[in-house]
Design a protein around this motif. Structure first.
Motif, PDB file in Angstrom:
ATOM      1  N   ALA A 404      68.423  74.805  49.853  1.00 17.85           N
ATOM      2  CA  ALA A 404      68.392  73.538  50.586  1.00 17.85           C
ATOM      3  C   ALA A 404      69.413  72.560  50.026  1.00 17.85           C
ATOM      4  CB  ALA A 404      67.000  72.924  50.506  1.00 17.85           C
ATOM      5  N   THR A 405      70.030  71.806  50.941  1.00 23.19           N
ATOM      6  CA  THR A 405      70.879  70.680  50.564  1.00 23.19           C
ATOM      7  C   THR A 405      70.065  69.407  50.758  1.00 23.19           C
ATOM      8  OG1 THR A 405      72.881  71.837  51.271  1.00 23.19           O
ATOM      9  CG2 THR A 405      73.028  69.446  51.011  1.00 23.19           C
ATOM     10  N   VAL A 406      69.884  68.644  49.686  1.00 22.94           N
ATOM     11  CA  VAL A 406      69.028  67.467  49.716  1.00 22.94           C
ATOM     12  C   VAL A 406      69.834  66.236  49.340  1.00 22.94           C
ATOM     13  CG1 VAL A 406      67.007  66.321  48.715  1.00 22.94           C
ATOM     14  CG2 VAL A 406      66.951  68.782  49.178  1.00 22.94           C
ATOM     15  N   ARG A 407      69.695  65.221  50.152  1.00 22.41           N
ATOM     16  CA  ARG A 407      70.286  63.925  49.816  1.00 22.41           C
ATOM     17  C   ARG A 407      69.156  62.944  49.540  1.00 22.41           C
ATOM     18  NH1 ARG A 407      74.251  60.032  53.542  1.00 22.41           N
ATOM     19  NH2 ARG A 407      74.022  58.161  52.235  1.00 22.41           N
ATOM     20  N   LEU A 408      69.226  62.272  48.388  1.00 23.85           N
ATOM     21  CA  LEU A 408      68.258  61.238  48.011  1.00 23.85           C
ATOM     22  C   LEU A 408      69.036  60.030  47.530  1.00 23.85           C
ATOM     23  CD1 LEU A 408      65.366  60.289  47.611  1.00 23.85           C
ATOM     24  CD2 LEU A 408      65.397  61.346  45.344  1.00 23.85           C
ATOM     25  N   GLY A 409      68.993  58.956  48.290  1.00 27.10           N
ATOM     26  CA  GLY A 409      69.817  57.788  47.977  1.00 27.10           C
ATOM     27  C   GLY A 409      71.284  58.148  48.102  1.00 27.10           C
ATOM     28  N   ASP A 410      72.034  57.912  47.039  1.00 25.84           N
ATOM     29  CA  ASP A 410      73.465  58.220  47.039  1.00 25.84           C
ATOM     30  C   ASP A 410      73.771  59.585  46.437  1.00 25.84           C
ATOM     31  OD1 ASP A 410      74.087  55.745  48.164  1.00 25.84           O
ATOM     32  OD2 ASP A 410      74.157  54.766  46.201  1.00 25.84           O
ATOM     33  N   LEU A 415      68.927  72.609  46.013  1.00 24.96           N
ATOM     34  CA  LEU A 415      67.640  73.074  45.508  1.00 24.96           C
ATOM     35  C   LEU A 415      67.427  74.530  45.897  1.00 24.96           C
ATOM     36  CD1 LEU A 415      67.242  70.018  45.093  1.00 24.96           C
ATOM     37  CD2 LEU A 415      64.877  70.298  45.885  1.00 24.96           C
ATOM     38  N   GLU A 416      67.083  75.344  44.904  1.00 22.67           N
ATOM     39  CA  GLU A 416      66.799  76.760  45.109  1.00 22.67           C
ATOM     40  C   GLU A 416      65.287  76.977  45.218  1.00 22.67           C
ATOM     41  OE1 GLU A 416      69.096  78.896  45.605  1.00 22.67           O
ATOM     42  OE2 GLU A 416      70.911  77.872  44.886  1.00 22.67           O
ATOM     43  N   PRO A 417      64.847  78.178  45.598  1.00 25.60           N
ATOM     44  CA  PRO A 417      63.405  78.445  45.673  1.00 25.60           C
ATOM     45  C   PRO A 417      62.703  78.136  44.351  1.00 25.60           C
ATOM     46  CG  PRO A 417      64.608  80.188  46.772  1.00 25.60           C
ATOM     47  CD  PRO A 417      65.638  79.320  46.120  1.00 25.60           C
ATOM     48  N   SER A 420      61.668  71.536  43.199  1.00 22.53           N
ATOM     49  CA  SER A 420      60.952  70.510  43.945  1.00 22.53           C
ATOM     50  C   SER A 420      61.578  69.150  43.682  1.00 22.53           C
ATOM     51  CB  SER A 420      59.472  70.492  43.554  1.00 22.53           C
ATOM     52  OG  SER A 420      59.312  70.157  42.178  1.00 22.53           O
ATOM     53  N   ILE A 421      61.231  68.189  44.525  1.00 24.01           N
ATOM     54  CA  ILE A 421      61.773  66.839  44.386  1.00 24.01           C
ATOM     55  C   ILE A 421      60.788  65.846  45.001  1.00 24.01           C
ATOM     56  CG2 ILE A 421      63.057  66.967  46.563  1.00 24.01           C
ATOM     57  CD1 ILE A 421      65.264  65.289  45.216  1.00 24.01           C
ATOM     58  N   ASP A 422      60.690  64.656  44.393  1.00 21.57           N
ATOM     59  CA  ASP A 422      59.864  63.580  44.929  1.00 21.57           C
ATOM     60  C   ASP A 422      60.733  62.626  45.745  1.00 21.57           C
ATOM     61  OD1 ASP A 422      57.268  64.192  43.860  1.00 21.57           O
ATOM     62  OD2 ASP A 422      58.049  63.670  41.885  1.00 21.57           O
TER      63      ASP A 422
END
Length: 464
Positions: A404-410, A415-417, A420-422
């Motif tokens: 997964a490609t995750v953007r949080l703020g800037d 993320l791989e299997p 996790s992220i809050d």
């Protein structure tokens, strides 16, 4: 002469509940043996001689489903997407506005089944001549039973050619339907007809001037994006919601009817759908999930769970998602009463699945409680959710499959299997898939409200 297919893809198909519901109407469901009715309709018009690019009229909510079906069928189409449904008369008026005056509009629902494509093509060819004379031409189905589930069209005199329509009638009771059958001058209303765009607009101007005024204002406010026209909700809500039968056909003079001799079904009940599927394949639709012991004349459809029937007969059993329907054959027209009762007690299963398809993939609700909501998100290859934030909930994501490609703020991260992220309340975030394999994420929402309307989109690749 250009024949322009106009495919009407509205409604929710509740008579095929629990498979068909608001977010996934029956025309988009891939049924066993017959596939998708929407795809079937696209392929039917794709081979027409003189046929132009189909024009699909649908809700904006279902626009991506229409595109998905067209892509799978290999058919190019253009789209008018309504931000609120206003029934068939406004939809057809908008189709005429989007066409050249001499275009012959071939208007049809997206969820009917026609076996004999050659007979259909021949009918279309025969109908063009009276259309060029300024007539509306409707396709009538020769009735073989006293059906009470269809509207009827009466003709002046019965013959094998073009007939003059005397009247349109709504769905009759059984005794009236039997008299129609015996008289021989009545046909089932297929909802398929042809008319030039010029004649269509002239009829609306003469018979529905108020509708024309509000629809013209809505058309002026339209948003054009590549091959689609979006009709905005504020202007659309001012347009009267009325069917083309009430608005035009029951009032228009000099309508012609051509009798359609091929096999046709509006697939309007589980009785008709089960019969259609069984004609295509005599075997159970889900042999690995269907067990029948001492059971006769039964149809079982399962979307995943194992269904066993013992010592029963004349039943239709449909298990789909979070609901199961058990109904005696010949009684499936009463499914609407089930939907009404579910609505009265506030049970959302009457109208909504526990899952929903989106342009980027789909989500499934795994748990929905007062304190949290858990979803499984499946993001298709190359797709991205909108950049968004929430005012009433935080989220926790766990990647279980894919990258997964995750953007949080800037910050943007991969993320791989197992990672996790809050996502804190109010934080801008986005989830995407830049790979060639699906990404599956478990999302846990915590907060005071978990509705889909608590999504504030900052930017969206799908222009929602």
């Amino acid at each position: 002469m250009n024949i322009r297919p106009v495919i009407l893809s509205g409604g929710s198909g509740t008579r095929l509940w629990p498979a068909s519901r608001r977010s996934l109407p029956k025309q988009f469901i891939g049924f066993p043996a017959i596939g998708s009715l929407f795809t079937h309709t696209l392929l039917r018009v794709a081979g027409l001689a003189g046929g132009g690019t189909p024009l699909v009229i649908s809700s904006r909510q279902h626009g991506f489903l229409c595109r998905r079906e067209a892509k799978n069928a290999g058919v190019e189409a253009t789209y008018i997407l309504e931000e609120g449904g206003r029934n068939t008369a406004p939809a057809i008026y908008f189709a005429a506005l989007a066409s050249e005056p001499d275009d012959v509009l071939l208007v049809m629902p997206s969820d009917h089944w026609i076996d004999d494509l050659g007979a259909f093509s021949a009918m279309v060819a025969r109908a063009t001549a009276p259309c060029t004379e300024g007539r509306w031409v409707t396709f009538g189905i020769t009735p073989d039973t006293p059906a009470t589930g269809y509207g009827y069209i009466e003709v002046e005199d019965r013959n094998d050619g073009v007939m003059d329509v005397a009247s349109f009638t709504e769905k009759p009771d059984l005794a009236t339907a039997q008299s129609y059958l015996e008289q021989g001058r009545f046909f089932w209303n297929s909802g398929i007809f042809m008319v030039t765009a010029r004649t269509c607009l002239e009829s609306f101007d003469a018979l529905q001037p108020d509708l024309c005024g509000t629809a013209d204002a809505c058309w002026q406010a339209r948003i054009v994006q590549n091959d689609e026209i979006i009709l905005p909700r504020p202007q659309l809500q001012a347009v009267p919601s009325i069917s083309v039968d009430y608005a035009i056909m029951e009032r228009q003079e000099n309508i012609a009817l051509l009798p359609f001799a091929g096999s046709w079904s509006d697939v309007g009940s589980w009785d008709s759908l089960s019969s259609l599927i069984e004609k295509q394949t005599p075997q159970p639709t889900s042999p690995d999930q269907t067990i029948m012991v001492d059971t006769r004349n039964a149809f079982i459809h399962s979307s995943g769970r194992t269904i066993a029937a013992v010592g029963v007969e004349d039943l239709i059993i449909v298990d789909d998602d979070d609901a199961t329907l058990i109904v005696r054959k010949g009684h499936t027209e009463k499914v609407k009463a089930v939907i009404d009762q579910l609505a009265n007690i506030g049970n959302a299963a009457g109208t909504e699945h526990s899952f929903e398809y989106r342009p980027w993939g789909m989500f499934e609700n795994l748990l929905d409680s007062a304190v949290c909501k858990v979803k499984r998100l499946t993001v298709d290859p190359g797709q991205h959710l909108s950049l968004q934030y929430h005012s009433k909930r935080s989220e926790h994501w766990v990647v279980v499959s894919g990258t997964a490609t995750v953007r949080l703020g800037d910050e943007t991260m991969i993320l791989e299997p197992g990672h996790s992220i809050d996502i804190p309340l109010g934080a801008q975030h986005a989830l995407g898939n830049d790979t060639t394999e699906p990404v599956i994420v478990i999302e846990v929402q915590m907060g005071s409200y978990f509705g889909e309307d608590d999504i504030v989109r900052v930017s969206d690749p799908y222009n929602r």
